[in-house]
Design a protein around this motif. Structure first.
Motif, PDB file in Angstrom:
ATOM      1  N   ASP A 199       0.851  -1.185   0.000  1.00 18.67           N
ATOM      2  CA  ASP A 199       0.000   0.000   0.000  1.00 18.67           C
ATOM      3  C   ASP A 199       0.887   1.235   0.000  1.00 18.67           C
ATOM      4  OD1 ASP A 199      -2.670  -1.167   0.148  1.00 18.67           O
ATOM      5  OD2 ASP A 199      -2.026  -1.904   2.102  1.00 18.67           O
ATOM      6  N   ILE A 200       0.729   2.049  -1.025  1.00 17.78           N
ATOM      7  CA  ILE A 200       1.569   3.237  -1.215  1.00 17.78           C
ATOM      8  C   ILE A 200       0.666   4.465  -1.204  1.00 17.78           C
ATOM      9  CG2 ILE A 200       3.258   4.377  -2.707  1.00 17.78           C
ATOM     10  CD1 ILE A 200       3.578   1.596  -4.105  1.00 17.78           C
ATOM     11  N   THR A 201       1.038   5.477  -0.431  1.00 18.13           N
ATOM     12  CA  THR A 201       0.330   6.758  -0.437  1.00 18.13           C
ATOM     13  C   THR A 201       1.324   7.847  -0.796  1.00 18.13           C
ATOM     14  OG1 THR A 201      -1.249   6.049   1.257  1.00 18.13           O
ATOM     15  CG2 THR A 201      -0.996   8.421   0.920  1.00 18.13           C
ATOM     16  N   VAL A 202       0.999   8.613  -1.846  1.00 20.90           N
ATOM     17  CA  VAL A 202       1.849   9.722  -2.269  1.00 20.90           C
ATOM     18  C   VAL A 202       1.057  11.012  -2.165  1.00 20.90           C
ATOM     19  CG1 VAL A 202       3.308  10.675  -4.095  1.00 20.90           C
ATOM     20  CG2 VAL A 202       3.018   8.190  -3.910  1.00 20.90           C
ATOM     21  N   ARG A 203       1.545  11.957  -1.367  1.00 19.27           N
ATOM     22  CA  ARG A 203       0.968  13.295  -1.309  1.00 19.27           C
ATOM     23  C   ARG A 203       1.762  14.160  -2.286  1.00 19.27           C
ATOM     24  NH1 ARG A 203       2.136  12.246   3.788  1.00 19.27           N
ATOM     25  NH2 ARG A 203       3.486  14.077   4.002  1.00 19.27           N
ATOM     26  N   HIS A 204       1.048  14.794  -3.194  1.00 19.94           N
ATOM     27  CA  HIS A 204       1.753  15.480  -4.273  1.00 19.94           C
ATOM     28  C   HIS A 204       0.872  16.568  -4.885  1.00 19.94           C
ATOM     29  CE1 HIS A 204      -0.517  13.383  -7.586  1.00 19.94           C
ATOM     30  NE2 HIS A 204      -0.690  12.485  -6.624  1.00 19.94           N
ATOM     31  N   THR A 205       1.448  17.326  -5.770  1.00 19.48           N
ATOM     32  CA  THR A 205       0.653  18.211  -6.613  1.00 19.48           C
ATOM     33  C   THR A 205       0.584  17.618  -8.007  1.00 19.48           C
ATOM     34  OG1 THR A 205       2.544  19.556  -7.295  1.00 19.48           O
ATOM     35  CG2 THR A 205       1.340  20.255  -5.307  1.00 19.48           C
ATOM     36  N   SER A 206      -0.379  18.104  -8.776  1.00 19.30           N
ATOM     37  CA  SER A 206      -0.556  17.678 -10.168  1.00 19.30           C
ATOM     38  C   SER A 206      -0.656  18.942 -10.996  1.00 19.30           C
ATOM     39  CB  SER A 206      -1.823  16.831 -10.295  1.00 19.30           C
ATOM     40  OG  SER A 206      -1.972  16.326 -11.600  1.00 19.30           O
ATOM     41  N   ASP A 207       0.359  19.185 -11.817  1.00 21.54           N
ATOM     42  CA  ASP A 207       0.546  20.506 -12.410  1.00 21.54           C
ATOM     43  C   ASP A 207       0.161  20.527 -13.879  1.00 21.54           C
ATOM     44  OD1 ASP A 207       1.294  23.062 -12.985  1.00 21.54           O
ATOM     45  OD2 ASP A 207       3.358  22.873 -12.278  1.00 21.54           O
ATOM     46  N   PRO A 208      -0.891  21.293 -14.243  1.00 22.76           N
ATOM     47  CA  PRO A 208      -1.261  21.388 -15.660  1.00 22.76           C
ATOM     48  C   PRO A 208      -0.374  22.331 -16.462  1.00 22.76           C
ATOM     49  CG  PRO A 208      -2.771  22.695 -14.343  1.00 22.76           C
ATOM     50  CD  PRO A 208      -1.849  22.001 -13.374  1.00 22.76           C
ATOM     51  N   ALA A 209       0.465  23.105 -15.796  1.00 21.09           N
ATOM     52  CA  ALA A 209       1.326  24.047 -16.506  1.00 21.09           C
ATOM     53  C   ALA A 209       2.410  23.290 -17.259  1.00 21.09           C
ATOM     54  CB  ALA A 209       1.972  25.024 -15.523  1.00 21.09           C
TER      55      ALA A 209
END
Length: 485
Positions: free
Chosen positions: A126-136
């Motif tokens: 089980d992997i949890t990644v806190r991140h942003t997702s950048d459309p730029a």
């Protein structure tokens, strides 16, 4: 995917676009891949993803990063000290593995995570990644596409990992849950079926779940000022079309066609394989359509451009619908098997065009035959295509994998007869439903249904530098490819 134009190799972007925060830097992270001939660093060995649970928070601007949490439920298939994920655009703020904080680093387009201990094969992961997702910076690269009022996704072929961490190869299909939080005046949609929405002050969280496994390249999330039209297809199938709210009436004549199109496909290949279907119309200048699972993506201009005759629009809608069987339910085991997706979708596109007043199938295939040697010279044979040009990933989607591959199906029907060919089409999507399949699987099944070994037939049509003679049409001739200057 019949119309294209995007994708740029992110080699130079990899280190700049994936920012690591907090956790100790992992020494010497190494990019891995599963060795796909066309995308050698795509996918990751050592584990099988069972499910993704992805939460996005959209802050009302399609130029700003979304906050995101990606949870991956997997199972190890080999002993692992480190876990590689494909991820190329965003800031990683923290990673947990089996509930414990983990160190991580990046290299090229891989997020590399240190396991808390050596993990044996066959255990839950089980992997949890806190991140942003950048459309730029994604224009032309795939992943998020900006619309006039928000965002949508176009992840084919290798761009899902520009949106969320994943095992980004179609051979590792998984179930998906999406939780999208957006300002309350916007509507969020995603693959699968809605599982409720909850208002929190000025925002709403929308939840969607797939009932069938899905390749990462087929993921779809749309956020915008949308109207969602619910109606019913064959056998009570839930249909939902998502269109810009301002264009609701303009789109309605086209969207009304979907139930009849589903019935047309079901008469040829059997029951629709998923829990819902619909058309997503994006107010964006995209020059393609894309078969995202259960919710096919089209640019608005496709339905509003007066130069497109009705039979042509209908046939491309059929193309994307046919992909729900060929490419989505039955996904390619490798990207060299792409011809199975696009050849079949083009085949049904051509059949429908003929029935709707467009060019006849025979005429279209004769023209394809004339051009086929040139297509093979330019891009390789259908089942062994040349790798995409550097910085032009979508150059993989060449004429040889569309009409050049539909031509193989025409030749096969000529070779084994219409009745056997129709049985093959139905058997293919039944035997491999919700799975992946190879070119070898197709040749084996075709030989079994034909009652004779078709290896030699397929060898020339799939892998030959020159197009073999067309069965039943000895007068057809391929044009001489133009000499390279």
């Amino acid at each position: 995917m019949p119309h294209l134009s995007r994708r740029l190799r992110a080699a130079l972007l990899a280190t700049a676009s994936l920012t690591l925060v907090a956790a100790a830097a992992l020494p010497d992270p190494e990019p891995l891949g599963i060795g796909d001939r066309l995308f050698p660093e795509l996918g990751n060995p050592g584990y099988d993803v069972l499910a993704y649970d992805i939460a996005f928070t959209y802050h009302g601007s399609n130029t700003k990063p979304l906050d995101a949490v990606t949870k991956i439920a997997a199972r190890t298939t080999a002993p692992l000290d480190r876990i590689n994920l494909d991820f190329a655009r965003g800031t990683v703020q923290g990673v947990e593995v089996n509930g414990r904080a983990a160190d991580f680093g990046s290299r090229n387009e891989d997020l590399v995570v240190q396991a808390p201990r050596r993990l044996p094969a066959g255990v839950p992961l089980d992997i949890t990644v806190r991140h942003t997702s950048d459309p730029a910076g994604t224009a032309g690269n795939g992943g998020w596409i900006r619309t006039a009022d928000g965002l949508a996704m176009a992840n084919q072929a290798d761009a899902a990992h520009r949106v969320f961490p994943s095992n980004d190869h179609p051979s590792d299909k998984a179930h998906f849950t999406f939780r999208i939080t957006a300002p309350k005046d916007l509507t969020a949609v995603a693959n699968g079926l809605p599982a409720g929405h909850t208002r929190h002050g000025t925002t709403t969280t929308w939840t969607y779940r797939t009932e069938h496994p899905m390749a990462t390249e087929l993921a779809q999330v749309s956020i915008g000022r949308s109207h969602v039209h619910h109606h019913t297809g064959p056998h009570g199938l839930p249909l939902r079309d998502v269109v810009p709210a301002a264009d609701r009436e303009k789109m309605e004549p086209w969207l009304k066609k979907t139930p009849a199109q589903l019935e047309w496909m079901e008469r040829r290949v059997g029951r629709y394989p998923f829990e819902s279907y619909g058309v997503l119309v994006a107010d964006s200048r995209i020059g393609f359509a894309l078969e995202t699972q259960t919710l096919s993506l089209f640019g608005k201009s496709f339905f509003t451009e007066p130069a497109y005759p009705e039979w042509y629009v209908d046939s491309v809608m059929i193309h994307e619908l046919a992909h729900q069987w060929f490419g989505n339910s039955v996904s390619p085991a490798t990207w060299s098997d792409l011809w199975l997706n696009e050849g079949h979708a083009t085949w049904y596109e051509a059949l429908h065009a003929e029935e709707s007043g467009g060019v006849t199938l025979e005429r279209r295939m004769r023209e394809a035959y004339k051009l086929s040697d040139g297509w093979r010279a330019d891009g390789g044979p259908p089942a062994r295509p040349d790798a995409p040009a550097e910085g032009e990933k979508l150059s993989l989607f060449r004429p040889v994998v569309y009409d050049g591959s539909a031509l193989i199906l025409y030749a096969l029907r000529q070779e084994i007869g219409e009745s056997a060919f129709d049985r093959l089409q139905r058997a293919w999507v039944r035997v491999h439903r919700d799975s992946t399949a190879t070119t070898e699987d197709f040749t084996r099944l075709a030989s079994g249904i034909a009652g004779r070994d078709l290896t030699a037939f397929f060898e020339g049509w799939l892998y030959g530098e020159k197009t073999p003679p067309m069965p039943g049409h000895p007068d057809w001739r391929a044009a001489q490819p133009a000499a390279t200057p």
